[in-house]
Design an enzyme around this catalytic site. Structure first.
Site, mmCIF file in Angstrom:
data_model
loop_
_atom_site.group_PDB
_atom_site.id
_atom_site.type_symbol
_atom_site.label_atom_id
_atom_site.label_comp_id
_atom_site.label_asym_id
_atom_site.label_seq_id
_atom_site.Cartn_x
_atom_site.Cartn_y
_atom_site.Cartn_z
ATOM 1 N N CYS A 171 1.225 -7.958 8.038
ATOM 2 C CA CYS A 171 -0.240 -7.882 8.267
ATOM 3 C C CYS A 171 -0.931 -9.049 7.721
ATOM 4 C CB CYS A 171 -0.882 -6.542 7.549
ATOM 5 S SG CYS A 171 -2.393 -6.049 7.981
ATOM 6 N N LYS A 174 5.965 -5.705 1.463
ATOM 7 C CA LYS A 174 4.861 -6.346 1.338
ATOM 8 C C LYS A 174 4.530 -6.819 -0.390
ATOM 9 C CE LYS A 174 0.314 -6.615 3.244
ATOM 10 N NZ LYS A 174 -0.733 -5.849 3.916
ATOM 11 N N GLU A 215 4.108 -2.887 12.543
ATOM 12 C CA GLU A 215 3.765 -2.817 10.986
ATOM 13 C C GLU A 215 3.868 -1.111 10.963
ATOM 14 O OE1 GLU A 215 0.716 -3.272 7.354
ATOM 15 O OE2 GLU A 215 -0.059 -3.784 9.446
#
Length: 537
Positions: free
Chosen positions: A411, A358, A294
């Site tokens: 994540c 995300k 990430e």
């Protein structure tokens, strides 16, 4: 001797405990339960922690003249103290993120270590109060407690954007053998069944409904293990063939304090390129896909146009880089630019051929809720290098060269079961890129890994996980580790990509099972409660 008589005496003492001793005992019982979570995985401790909570609730009857709320207050307090112990012992490591150099938020350490657990404990207080409303003698009360925890954990996963970290169900699934049932009934049902089974020893201490309750709990536990053995037996790992793609995981182990340091960015980027260019580890078969963690790129690509050329120089013909990065959309008409926590897919010519943003951001970490109010008191997102992130407007699969489809999980998106699919599909693999360097060498990365591992089982889809400082891993569709790198280790893994198997007994949506089991437990607990009233008359 720890026979039935000794348990009866112990149960009686616990039921009669009151005041500060009751609060401390509930706190300790909740804290003890954390030993069932990673990295300890000692699930048997739950057979102590849950019975203690049951006996405490046995004695948590409020004053009959205090009204509805007053009668439930002792039970709520008992559940709250249990939750405060569980979440403080299980989430203390969140405070480590505030100690990273440059965050300027050390003053908020007590809020992270104690404030968040205090808020999350409200859900367990609700679970105990709900159970106490239909509390009874015998096995009915363990059914009521299971229903209460099920409803509380459901609420914790959806309210205020949701934070289902360390849901109680994970304590019953420390190894792949004990994870397979989740593919059938889902995490929510596993939570309720776990509470019911773990609470069963409390029946011995009070001798009410002990035999049928223990037999039912034993049957559920044996069925859980039996199905796990069967699922693993019929899905044994298969040998890789020459046509299987090889995936390389790059774990650079860059210290969080240096990740966005302008003086260190070139060195960090060079480290990623060097690890990518290393010779193959898998019998001279070069990697097909290389995965960086990430926000691995330590800059905006728009600010460093030569970066894509350097990546193309490192990649060999036919290789593809998948990397976490910050993506920017320039503002128009005087509006501010928007930044996204993203995944880029880059081909061997240095072209970005696919991207995903995300969708589920971390409150206070990636964005600031109620920004106008919290901003006035000096709060800012921890990851505020670019002023906070925006959430994706929609989610989409990544299609990699070769036709493989990958479901992006950036994540902590991996802790949400519902995010492990798009339109009922999880693709050929799930791709989890993360940066747990915020939390150092603590239980946090182990807990995060466990939750990602269960997503592979629930969806019967292999999961590839690249983490900055660990734990990077390739996990097959039954939750078994194909390969993994230790926390804090720097290096690479070259692994034959596991193939997705037939998705036997995997459900697109397990919510109907959850509500059915919840209704059964409430009916059973409520029926036992009504039986108590009839006997009292």
């Amino acid at each position: 001797m720890w026979g039935p008589m000794a348990l009866e005496r112990l149960a009686e003492k616990i039921m009669l405990v009151w005041g500060i001793k009751r609060a401390l005992l509930s706190l300790l019982a909740g804290g003890l339960a954390v030993l069932a979570l990673p990295p300890f995985n000692f699930f048997a401790v739950m057979f102590v922690s849950m019975p203690v909570l049951v006996w405490l609730l046995d004695g948590a009857s409020g004053n009959a003249e205090a009204g509805f709320i007053g009668r439930l207050r002792p039970a709520f307090a008992t559940g709250w103290w249990f939750g405060f112990g569980y979440f403080t012992a299980g989430l203390w490591w969140l405070g480590n993120a505030l100690l990273v150099d440059g965050t300027g938020a050390v003053w908020a350490l007590p809020l992270a270590v104690f404030g968040l657990p205090a808020v999350l404990a409200l859900f367990y207080g609700f679970a105990a109060a709900f159970a106490r409303m239909i509390w009874s003698d015998g096995v009915g009360r363990t059914a009521a407690l299971a229903a209460g925890f099920g409803l509380a954990e459901y609420a914790r996963g959806v309210l205020f954007t949701g934070f289902p970290w360390n849901e109680i169900g994970y304590t019953a699934m420390p190894v792949p053998l004990m994870m397979q049932s989740a593919a059938v009934v889902g995490l929510g049902c596993m939570t309720m069944l776990a509470v019911f089974v773990f609470s069963a020893p409390a029946l011995v201490g009070t001798r009410r409904g002990a035999v049928p309750g223990l037999l039912l709990a034993l049957a559920l536990f044996v069925s859980h293990l039996g199905y796990g053995w069967h699922a693993l037996d019929i899905a044994r790992p298969t040998a890789a063939v020459a046509t299987d793609p090889v995936i390389r995981l790059v774990q650079p182990a860059i210290d969080q304090s240096a990740k966005w340091d302008s003086a260190e960015r070139e060195r960090n980027f060079a480290r990623l390129l060097e690890l990518t260019a290393r010779p193959p580890l898998t019998e001279s078969r070069r990697p097909t896909y290389i995965v960086w963690p990430e926000t691995a790129l330590p800059f905006l690509l728009t600010d460093n146009p030569g970066a894509l050329a350097r990546i193309a120089d490192v990649l060999q013909v036919g290789q593809t880089l998948i990397t976490g990065a910050v993506r920017v959309e320039a503002g128009q008409g005087g509006t501010a630019s928007r930044y996204y926590n993203s995944i880029y897919v880059i081909d061997d010519e240095g072209e970005i051929i696919a991207a995903a943003d995300k969708a589920h951001l971390v409150p206070f970490g990636e964005y600031l809720p109620f920004e106008s109010w919290f901003g006035r008191i000096g709060l800012a997102p921890l990851a505020e290098t670019f002023g906070g992130f925006s959430a994706a407007e929609h989610r989409s699969m990544l299609t990699l060269p070769g036709g493989i489809t990958a479901l992006p999980l950036i994540c902590y998106e991996a802790i949400f079961p519902d995010m492990a699919q798009i339109g009922g599909s999880s693709g050929d693999l799930m791709l989890n890129v993360t940066n747990d360097a915020w939390y150092g060498m603590t239980p946090g990365p182990y807990q995060h890994l466990r939750q990602a591992q269960l997503r592979a089982v629930e969806r019967r889809t292999p999961l590839v996980r690249a983490a900055n400082n660990g734990i990077s891993a390739v996990i097959d569709s039954e939750g078994r580790f194909v390969a993994a790198m230790a926390l804090g280790e720097q290096g690479i893994l070259d692994v034959d990509l596991p193939r997705a198997r037939d998705k036997f007994f995997v459900q697109k949506n397990t919510s109907h099972y959850f509500w059915l089991l919840f209704a059964v437990l409430v009916f059973f607990g409520g029926g036992a409660r009504m039986g108590n009233w009839r006997h009292a008359d």
